[in-house]
Write an enzyme that holds these catalytic residues in place. Structure first.
Site, PDB file in Angstrom:
ATOM      1  N   ASP A 118     -15.307 -13.061 -17.643  1.00 12.62           N
ATOM      2  CA  ASP A 118     -15.491 -14.634 -17.119  1.00 12.62           C
ATOM      3  C   ASP A 118     -15.586 -13.675 -15.519  1.00 12.62           C
ATOM      4  O   ASP A 118     -16.524 -14.309 -15.272  1.00 12.62           O
ATOM      5  CB  ASP A 118     -13.766 -14.875 -16.757  1.00 12.62           C
ATOM      6  N   ARG A 142     -11.058  -7.970 -10.702  1.00 18.34           N
ATOM      7  CA  ARG A 142     -10.517  -8.901 -10.592  1.00 18.34           C
ATOM      8  C   ARG A 142      -9.413  -8.103 -11.582  1.00 18.34           C
ATOM      9  O   ARG A 142      -9.680  -8.221 -13.173  1.00 18.34           O
ATOM     10  CB  ARG A 142      -9.825 -10.076 -10.196  1.00 18.34           C
ATOM     11  N   ASP A 143      -7.701  -8.530 -12.050  1.00 23.32           N
ATOM     12  CA  ASP A 143      -6.851  -8.266 -12.751  1.00 23.32           C
ATOM     13  C   ASP A 143      -6.926  -9.704 -14.207  1.00 23.32           C
ATOM     14  O   ASP A 143      -6.497 -10.127 -13.796  1.00 23.32           O
ATOM     15  CB  ASP A 143      -5.338  -8.326 -12.774  1.00 23.32           C
ATOM     16  N   GLU A 144      -8.564  -9.306 -14.740  1.00 19.25           N
ATOM     17  CA  GLU A 144      -8.399 -10.333 -15.370  1.00 19.25           C
ATOM     18  C   GLU A 144      -9.820 -10.501 -16.633  1.00 19.25           C
ATOM     19  O   GLU A 144      -8.844  -9.842 -17.818  1.00 19.25           O
ATOM     20  CB  GLU A 144      -8.833 -11.712 -14.963  1.00 19.25           C
ATOM     21  N   ASP A 178     -16.055 -20.688 -20.850  1.00 20.12           N
ATOM     22  CA  ASP A 178     -17.104 -19.614 -20.244  1.00 20.12           C
ATOM     23  C   ASP A 178     -18.741 -19.453 -21.000  1.00 20.12           C
ATOM     24  O   ASP A 178     -20.027 -20.005 -21.114  1.00 20.12           O
ATOM     25  CB  ASP A 178     -17.529 -18.539 -19.178  1.00 20.12           C
ATOM     26  N   TRP A 220     -13.583 -25.147 -24.632  1.00 22.55           N
ATOM     27  CA  TRP A 220     -13.190 -23.883 -24.944  1.00 22.55           C
ATOM     28  C   TRP A 220     -13.582 -23.055 -26.076  1.00 22.55           C
ATOM     29  O   TRP A 220     -14.199 -22.074 -26.730  1.00 22.55           O
ATOM     30  CB  TRP A 220     -11.889 -23.115 -23.802  1.00 22.55           C
ATOM     31  N   GLU A 247     -17.516 -18.220  -8.813  1.00 25.23           N
ATOM     32  CA  GLU A 247     -16.860 -18.866  -9.480  1.00 25.23           C
ATOM     33  C   GLU A 247     -16.051 -20.459  -9.477  1.00 25.23           C
ATOM     34  O   GLU A 247     -16.033 -20.765  -9.603  1.00 25.23           O
ATOM     35  CB  GLU A 247     -14.873 -18.338  -9.406  1.00 25.23           C
ATOM     36  N   HIS A 285     -19.616 -14.647 -11.562  1.00 25.88           N
ATOM     37  CA  HIS A 285     -18.772 -15.627 -12.647  1.00 25.88           C
ATOM     38  C   HIS A 285     -20.331 -16.799 -12.746  1.00 25.88           C
ATOM     39  O   HIS A 285     -20.570 -17.335 -12.628  1.00 25.88           O
ATOM     40  CB  HIS A 285     -17.973 -16.225 -12.075  1.00 25.88           C
TER      41      HIS A 285
END
Length: 766
Positions: free
Chosen positions: A339, A343-345, A352, A415, A627, A648
């Site tokens: 995605d 960041r922390d992901e 997506d 998804w 995003e 994103h």
């Protein structure tokens, strides 16, 4: 699989000296196969054996661990030191937004096999076992989110020298591992792809730190050579945006994105290959002397993909938008389709890529990349009773989700539909029905699982749904709170998925399945109309997204279709042509307007430049897709929402419409063997140029709009086309063995064309 037999003070290096067997003549072939629990880099006498980075990447480790194979025939001396440097990677490092570590295991390890064949046919095998040794490296810390620390004082020439003992070396031990999990790569490796030089350097007067602006939001790391006093630590922090003269790190959440480099006192080179960052700006602190534009560079890193699709037009802002889509694809196609990269992901969110796959498949050759990911999707699904998780690979199942966050998740529209929509996009892009055959079981299992979740009225109206995620009118802290009814979105998606499965089953000769899936599609369509569509054509929640999905998915026809198109256009105009859709509606709204005769409204939306719009980020200098429509507010501040990424790709799915509607290239059959050439100029555009390298060769369309519309068309050998321009009869073209270059001019009252066929490089005659 081996690991150091005791704790080390730094990331481990596993090594063994290889002595070639004598008396068998010269080496005629040598192959190294290697994998790791963690990530590895293999070297022979200190030199990397391949260009790949962070191998074996990220897969569904519980069931599939990929290995790399290298041809090292010309790399072996009589004595050669084989080393495997290990890092945490996805296996052992931080994953997700709760700070979870060790999602897949608590020990790093490696497995390798060197196979050498000699002139007389003799084969020598060197494999990881207890005869190997281990030592600590110069990497003190490494984490994908937090960064890497390298101490050049710890580097040892002995690491690369066969027959020489390494200080503080230790032994190894075998660890439990089922070799049945090993599998070859299907997709490409992660590699260095390009270098970006600094555009501007700004020194802060208060602390002397230098902000390096690379001018492009990218994914990778910085690299440099430097000399300074021993023990000096250079710190490099990364961010996508600034807050005044400071890095704005709030969008990174807990990710530190910080690299530290400790100098040896000699000439040092640093490149942190066990982490990666999404950044445009780097803050460099404690640099010895003056940091100049020649001192540092950014290394762009992503999966090794070939660019096949191109687009340009007369509007520079649209060209920048398209460039932003390309850069976001590169940055997020990082072994899995993530995605975001900063960041922390950085997870493989299925929604997506479900909506973005057609765009990606035009821009790059992504068949192997996405098929590799689909294998993991199928494995995750197989162990979840047919449910496709929100992310693939899925580390979320390894740790408890906090209360209120996706409680009791099950399949969700869009998804989970990635199981069907992604293979279908690949089939249409590249014409290989094998992709349907290879993933058919997963596709069918998804639909059958969802069928068991339906309400008694046949709609998909129960359970958690993301719906039209990130509706621009939703509160920044409530991204799920969209105007479009989530059940309407889900049921429409179910109809699309069931119609795709009907076609896929028919193509593969699965007649019984095709009949069952068609019946489900018909029931779903009837249920959708009964529950959500009024006789006047109004759809429940009366939001742009529900009309966009119903139109593009084929749920409406006749007067209902006409009324839905009119209602959608009216809603778009009431919004002053600002984008008013989220993840679900944005990829489809431009097509819905175009198909129902509202091309002008689609162009008006595309060319809007204030927020929310596709060009609003461009007006603020964006170089990737955001995003949120308003990830940055007009005053330059960052959106207050917790999720605010500046890289994103999902909302960049508009590029698919640009390729087909502005560029004019649409496949009429999978793989572009038969193609529709139908550019539809609009707005103030005066020209556009679109090209695609298909499996058959290059298709290109260039149009100019002056007193007449002029088309220059290029077709590869064996490809046929229908040329369609509003107000003129269709023109049929077919390329012979030499290909075809065709020029056509369309005036207001007639169409004239000239045709020529010639082999060779078409660009020379365009």
């Amino acid at each position: 699989m081996i690991a150091p037999d005791g704790p080390l003070d730094a990331s481990p290096i596993l090594f063994k000296d290889v002595e070639l067997a004598g008396g068998h003549g010269s080496v005629v072939s040598a192959s190294l196969h290697a994998s790791a629990l963690g990530i590895f880099e293999a070297r022979l006498n200190g030199v990397s054996v391949g260009p790949d980075l962070m191998s074996p990447g990220w897969s569904a480790y519980q069931w599939r661990l990929r290995y790399r194979s290298y041809d090292v025939t010309d790399r072996l001396d009589q004595s050669t030191r084989l080393t495997l440097s290990l890092g945490n990677g996805w296996f052992h490092g931080t994953l997700g937004w709760e700070g979870q570590r060790h999602s897949y295991g608590t020990r790093l390890g490696a497995i390798a096999q060197l196979e050498v064949t000699f002139e007389d046919g003799y084969q020598q095998l060197i494999a990881t076992d207890r005869s190997w040794s281990a030592c600590a490296s110069d990497v003190l810390e490494n984490d994908l989110y937090n960064g890497q620390t390298i101490d050049a004082r710890l580097r040892r020439p002995e690491w690369a020298t066969p027959g020489v003992c390494v200080p503080n070396q230790t032994g190894v031990e075998e660890i439990d591992f089922d070799t049945g999990r090993l599998a070859p790569y299907v997709g490409p490796p992660i590699v260095r792809r390009e270098i970006v030089r600094p555009r501007q350097l700004t020194r802060r007067p208060d602390d002397g730190a230098v902000i390096v602006d690379f001018g492009q939001n990218l994914v990778g790391w910085t690299r440099f050579r430097v000399r300074g006093e021993p023990g000096r630590a250079i710190t490099v922090r990364h961010a996508e945006v600034l807050d005044g003269d400071q890095l704005n790190v709030r969008p990174l959440r807990s990710a530190r994105a910080t690299d530290r480099f400790v100098l040896s006192g000699g000439d040092d080179s640093f490149e942190p290959t066990m982490t990666y960052h999404g950044f445009r700006f780097a803050e460099v602190s404690n640099w010895p002397g003056e940091l100049t534009p020649d001192s540092i560079e950014a290394v762009v890193v992503h999966s090794d993909l070939s660019r096949i699709g191109h687009f340009r037009c007369s509007d520079p802002d649209l060209n920048q938008l398209h460039s932003n889509v390309v850069w976001s694809t590169k940055g997020n196609f990082f072994d899995v389709p993530t995605d975001c990269p900063q960041r922390d992901e950085r997870l493989g969110w299925t929604g997506d890529i479900a909506v973005f796959a057609p765009t990606a498949a035009f821009l790059f050759d992504v068949q192997d990349f996405l098929e590799d990911w689909l294998i993991d999707l199928g494995l995750e699904q197989e162990h979840r009773d047919g449910m496709v998780p929100m992310v693939v690979p899925d580390p979320l199942k390894e740790w408890p989700i906090p209360p209120g966050q996706f409680s009791e998740p099950d399949s969700t529209a869009i998804w989970s539909d990635a199981a069907v929509w992604v293979p279908w996009a690949l089939f249409w892009a590249y014409g290989d029905s094998g992709v349907l055959a290879r993933h058919y079981d997963s596709m069918a299992a998804h639909l059958r699982h969802v069928e068991g979740l339906l309400s008694t009225d046949g709609t998909w109206s129960e359970g958690f749904q993301f719906g039209d995620w990130l509706d621009p009118l939703a509160d920044p802290h409530e991204p799920w709170n969209a105007r479009a009814d989530a059940a309407v979105v889900a049921t429409a998606c179910l109809y699309r998925t069931s119609t795709i499965l009907t076609q896929a089953a028919t193509i593969l000769g699965r007649a019984e399945d095709a009949t069952a899936f068609l019946a489900l599609a018909e029931r779903t369509r009837a249920a959708f109309h009964a529950a959500y569509v009024t006789d006047e054509g109004t759809i429940t929640s009366d939001a742009p997204t529900v009309y966009a999905l119903a139109i593009t998915f084929g749920l409406l026809e006749g007067q209902l279709l006409e009324r839905a198109g009119e209602r959608l256009a009216r809603l778009v105009r009431e919004a002053d042509h600002h984008v008013s859709t989220g993840f679900a509606g944005t990829p489809f709204i431009s097509d819905a307007l175009t198909r129902t005769g509202h091309l002008g409204d689609a162009y008006h939306m595309l060319l809007k430049r204030d927020c929310p719009s596709w060009l609003y980020p461009v007006s603020l200098g964006a170089t990737t897709i955001w995003e949120r429509w308003d990830s940055m507010l007009p005053d330059g501040s960052v959106n207050p929402g917790e999720m605010t990424s500046f890289n994103h790709y999902a909302l960049g799915a508009i590029a698919d419409w640009m390729h087909r509607t502005i560029g004019g290239i649409t496949p009429l059959e999978p793989g572009y063997g038969h193609v529709l050439i139908a550019p539809q100029p609009g707005g103030a555009l005066t020209w556009a140029d679109c090209a695609l390298e298909t499996r058959s060769g290059r298709i290109s369309v260039r149009w100019r709009r002056e007193t007449e519309l002029a088309l220059d068309i290029e077709l590869p050998p064996g490809v046929s086309a229908v040329v369609r321009v509003t107000g003129h009869p269709d023109l049929q073209l077919s390329a012979g063995p030499g290909g075809l270059q065709h020029t056509a001019r369309f005036s207001a009252d007639r169409a004239a064309h000239e045709t020529s066929s010639a082999p060779g490089v078409p660009d020379a005659t365009r």
